[in-house]
Motif scaffolding. Structure first.
Motif, short mmCIF file in Angstrom:
data_model
loop_
_atom_site.label_atom_id
_atom_site.label_comp_id
_atom_site.label_asym_id
_atom_site.label_seq_id
_atom_site.Cartn_x
_atom_site.Cartn_y
_atom_site.Cartn_z
N UNK A 62 0.83 -1.21 0.00
CA UNK A 62 0.00 0.00 0.00
C UNK A 62 0.86 1.25 0.00
N UNK A 63 0.43 2.27 -0.75
CA UNK A 63 1.10 3.55 -0.65
C UNK A 63 0.75 4.17 0.70
N UNK A 64 1.34 5.30 1.01
CA UNK A 64 1.16 5.87 2.34
C UNK A 64 -0.02 6.84 2.43
N UNK A 65 -0.49 7.33 1.27
CA UNK A 65 -1.60 8.28 1.28
C UNK A 65 -2.14 8.44 -0.13
N UNK A 66 -3.31 9.07 -0.24
CA UNK A 66 -3.90 9.33 -1.55
C UNK A 66 -2.97 10.18 -2.40
N UNK A 67 -2.82 9.80 -3.64
CA UNK A 67 -2.02 10.57 -4.57
C UNK A 67 -0.56 10.17 -4.65
N UNK A 68 -0.10 9.30 -3.76
CA UNK A 68 1.28 8.81 -3.87
C UNK A 68 1.46 8.04 -5.16
N UNK A 69 2.68 8.10 -5.70
CA UNK A 69 2.96 7.39 -6.95
C UNK A 69 3.11 5.89 -6.69
N UNK A 70 2.52 5.06 -7.56
CA UNK A 70 2.77 3.61 -7.47
C UNK A 70 4.18 3.31 -7.96
N UNK A 71 4.70 2.09 -7.71
CA UNK A 71 6.02 1.73 -8.22
C UNK A 71 6.10 1.91 -9.74
N UNK A 72 7.29 2.20 -10.22
CA UNK A 72 7.49 2.51 -11.64
C UNK A 72 7.01 1.38 -12.54
N UNK A 73 7.25 0.13 -12.13
CA UNK A 73 6.86 -1.00 -12.98
C UNK A 73 5.34 -1.06 -13.14
N UNK A 74 4.60 -0.67 -12.10
CA UNK A 74 3.14 -0.63 -12.19
C UNK A 74 2.70 0.56 -13.04
N UNK A 75 3.39 1.68 -12.91
CA UNK A 75 3.07 2.85 -13.74
C UNK A 75 3.20 2.50 -15.22
N UNK A 76 4.22 1.72 -15.57
CA UNK A 76 4.40 1.32 -16.96
C UNK A 76 3.28 0.39 -17.41
N UNK A 77 2.87 -0.53 -16.53
CA UNK A 77 1.78 -1.44 -16.87
C UNK A 77 0.47 -0.67 -17.07
N UNK A 78 0.26 0.37 -16.29
CA UNK A 78 -0.95 1.17 -16.43
C UNK A 78 -1.02 1.82 -17.81
N UNK A 79 0.10 2.30 -18.31
CA UNK A 79 0.11 2.93 -19.63
C UNK A 79 -0.17 1.94 -20.74
N UNK A 80 0.14 0.65 -20.51
CA UNK A 80 -0.04 -0.37 -21.55
C UNK A 80 -1.44 -0.97 -21.56
N UNK A 81 -2.26 -0.67 -20.56
CA UNK A 81 -3.57 -1.30 -20.42
C UNK A 81 -4.63 -0.60 -21.26
N UNK A 82 -5.62 -1.36 -21.71
CA UNK A 82 -6.82 -0.78 -22.32
C UNK A 82 -7.78 -0.31 -21.25
#
Length: 326
Positions: A62-82
């Protein structure tokens, strides 16, 4: 989890994937969870597989609060998703990773404070397409408005300038590339012009993140930001929360939102439900990236007021939990 409870929860999961996200066979569907919400994510995954989507589920700390960035590998997966559904402890909405995924065309349902109750209490079991018609009308009024005035029986009296601001409808319907929504929190929102929010607000609904209010918190806004917080334990909690961000912009008003979920109730299913209850209004403070504000901050908080009287350019928009859209 017993079989009956799981059956009802999966019914809600299916409604999210079918009606809200419109997931199609062979689409790349990302289920974004953390260690607190993985069991909910697994149900979304099962439904997604039944719908013949290409499902990938991630589990992060879990991140520490609303709006914190997820790990970079998850950020990349988010960009690849429909399409993405994100039942998580804290919201991914006010993050650069979410914005990048939206810019890449991902449709996103984000569900912070995800818990079993939200999937069982009926707040997800609404006709999103029917509510969208009302939210679109409300958004048009906000889009064309110049000034909002908000009052309440406790003594709230706030004004804000919304000239030139685009309304942000969150209808639960994410069929277009880049669209986002956080059911059960369906609403329409608009960003006040920076520095224009003035007056007194009594927060008697909830503080998000936080809890439902046990006693009202009196806030004074000057030149668009909170300059005074008064009250009891809830006021102290808010003061400590905002101080923990250690950033002056968390005190700035960046959103005026109106809850539009007829089945949501404050204090029942979680914090997204707290700000969704029909007949409530919330002012968002802090990061305004989602609403078109230029204010940037390390977090975002919503301050919920019950039973507001709201006027746009002197015309009554809401009073006594009745909304006037025509």
């Amino acid at each position: 989890m017993d079989a009956i409870k799981k059956m009802y929860m999966m019914k809600s999961c299916r409604k999210i994937l079918e009606q809200c996200l419109n997931v199609q066979p062979k689409e790349n569907l990302l289920i974004l969870t953390d260690i607190n919400t993985a069991e909910i994510g697994e149900m979304f995954s099962l439904v997604g597989e039944e719908m013949e989507a290409e499902v990938v589920m991630t589990i992060m700390m879990p991140t520490s609060r609303h709006g914190d960035e997820p790990p970079r590998i998850i950020a990349e997966a988010m960009k690849a998703a429909d399409a993405i559904v994100a039942p998580t402890t804290y919201s991914v909405n006010h993050s650069s990773a979410r914005k990048a995924a939206s810019d890449a065309g991902a449709r996103l349902i984000f569900m912070p404070d995800a818990n079993e109750e939200i999937f069982l209490d009926g707040s997800l079991d609404i006709d999103y397409l029917e509510q969208k018609k009302k939210i679109d009308k409300l958004s048009k009024i906000l889009e064309e408005g110049s000034e909002i005035r908000i009052r309440s029986a406790l003594g709230s009296d706030i004004k804000m300038d919304i000239r030139g601001r685009h309304a942000v409808p969150q209808t639960g319907i994410c069929h277009e590339p880049g669209s986002i929504s956080p059911p059960p929190c369906i609403e329409s929102a608009v960003a006040p012009v920076e520095g224009s929010t003035e007056g007194v607000m009594y927060v008697d609904g909830a503080i998000v993140p936080g809890r439902p209010c046990e006693e009202p918190v009196k806030l004074t806004f000057e030149e668009g930001k909170i300059v005074s917080i008064e009250g009891g334990q809830d006021a102290k909690m808010l003061e400590e929360l905002l101080a923990s961000y250690d950033h002056p912009n968390v005190y700035h008003a960046v959103e005026m939102g109106m809850g539009m979920n007829p089945k949501a109730k404050i204090g029942r299913g979680g914090q997204t439900e707290d700000e969704a209850e029909f007949g409530t209004m919330h002012i968002g403070i802090g990061n305004g990236i989602t609403f078109g504000s230029s204010i940037r901050a390390p977090g975002h908080c919503d301050l919920v007021m019950r039973d507001p009287m709201i006027e746009v350019d002197g015309k009554l928009l809401m009073k006594d939990r009745e909304i006037f859209l025509d």
